[in-house]
Scaffold this active site. Structure first.
Site, PDB file in Angstrom:
ATOM      1  N   ASP A   1     -10.102  -3.392  -5.640  1.00 60.48           N
ATOM      2  CA  ASP A   1      -9.324  -2.349  -4.977  1.00 60.48           C
ATOM      3  C   ASP A   1      -9.211  -1.173  -5.935  1.00 60.48           C
ATOM      4  OD1 ASP A   1      -7.375  -0.748  -3.779  1.00 60.48           O
ATOM      5  OD2 ASP A   1      -5.988  -2.379  -3.383  1.00 60.48           O
TER       6      ASP A   1
ATOM      7  N   SER B   1       0.831  -1.197   0.000  1.00 60.03           N
ATOM      8  CA  SER B   1       0.000   0.000   0.000  1.00 60.03           C
ATOM      9  C   SER B   1       0.874   1.258   0.000  1.00 60.03           C
ATOM     10  CB  SER B   1      -0.958  -0.047   1.190  1.00 60.03           C
ATOM     11  OG  SER B   1      -1.977   0.907   1.063  1.00 60.03           O
TER      12      SER B   1
ATOM     13  N   HIS C   1      -8.030  -4.895  -0.737  1.00 56.57           N
ATOM     14  CA  HIS C   1      -6.907  -4.203  -0.135  1.00 56.57           C
ATOM     15  C   HIS C   1      -6.699  -4.701   1.303  1.00 56.57           C
ATOM     16  CE1 HIS C   1      -4.111  -0.817  -0.517  1.00 56.57           C
ATOM     17  NE2 HIS C   1      -4.261  -0.661   0.790  1.00 56.57           N
TER      18      HIS C   1
END
Length: 305
Positions: A242, A149, A272
């Site tokens: 996502d 991320s 995610h």
């Protein structure tokens, strides 16, 4: 988007379990509360260390590090945690780093970079770059950049900024946010995805920059770079459900167009944050197996597309 069709029962159970600890509307809370609840959620999913790994804390300057080892290592992986540049730290991804160490056979150095909004961009990037330089000077052998991320963003930003000064055997980016166009593609199609929405991303962006998001600044958004030559072999893992999914594809395409080596894997039906589901969801377990395999491949220099 019909997530009831795309997402299987195991993944839905993981989503509901996550929301029990970290509700979807958490971005409306103050940052201190977000961090407290996020840390508690991560601890609820903590699975412990695999046998044979040791961890010790250190620091470079003011930047805390955690070093994982399971013997002698010729390869060191530098890991940047996720959390939207707002939450997370050494403990949030503690067991993930320990498992990567044991399963991939690499030393892992986890970096606790400064968070927003107290420390807006470029503070996190500066910490990531400085910690990487320290690791490269401290441990001989080859080095791999990795992160999930926000951490995937930092890993890529360091790779871009370090060309000509540091050499990396590869980078492993896990559902990274790399600065794609929020008006199109997966940002639009998955704007209401479970676990991460477009509104969440806009909130994290507002926290990260004390002014408007900088333009043409690859230290903030690696996809904004004009030059994708000279980057290390790259493996990108995205989650199908996502908003960030297309960032992985676009980053792969930019590296390939510049003559580099890159692979993009868009994990079917995953969301995610699925690293925390690697022990409870078969799709996440299989993806983590691929992450480990990619790390081993880059560590040995045996590139396979």
């Amino acid at each position: 988007m019909d997530y009831n069709t795309l997402i299987d029962a195991e993944t839905w159970a993981f989503i509901r379990g996550t929301e029990d600890h970290y509700p979807p509307d958490m971005i409306s809370a103050d940052v201190a509360t977000q961090r407290e609840i996020y840390n508690r959620m991560c601890r609820a999913f903590f699975t412990g260390y695999p046998e044979g790994v040791t961890a010790r804390d250190d620091r470079v300057g003011t930047i805390p590090l955690r070093i994982y080892e399971c013997g002698s290592h010729g390869v060191t992986l530098i890991y940047f945690h996720g959390g939207g540049f707002v939450v997370g730290g050494l403990d949030s991804h503690d067991d993930v780093c320990a498992e990567i160490c044991v399963r991939s056979g690499v030393r892992v150095v986890s970096v606790d970079y400064r968070l927003c909004p107290e420390h807006p961009h470029p503070a996190a990037f500066q910490d990531a770059r400085d910690a990487t330089q320290y690791v490269a000077l401290t441990w001989a052998g080859s080095h791999i950049l990795a992160g999930d991320s926000a951490g995937g963003n930092l890993a890529a930003a360091v790779a871009h900024a370090s060309r000509g000064t540091l050499h990396f055997s590869g980078q492993v980016l896990i559902y990274p946010g790399l600065g794609g166009d929020m008006m199109r593609g997966s940002y639009r199609d998955h704007a209401q995805a479970p676990m991460l929405t477009l509104d969440d991303l806009k909130f994290y962006q507002s926290m990260r920059f004390d002014r408007a998001m900088p333009q043409n600044d690859p230290t903030a958004t690696p996809l904004a770079d004009k030059d994708f030559t000279g980057l290390p072999p790259t493996v990108i893992f995205s989650a199908e459900c996502d908003p960030l999914a297309d960032d992985g594809r676009d980053y792969r395409d930019a590296i390939l167009a510049a003559g580099g080596q890159a692979v993009w894997i868009n994990e079917t039906g995953l969301v995610h944050g699925y690293l925390r589901a690697r022990h409870s969801v078969q799709r996440a377990r299989a993806s983590f197996d691929r992450i480990v395999a990619a790390t081993k491949m880059l560590a040995t220099g045996e590139w396979r597309e």
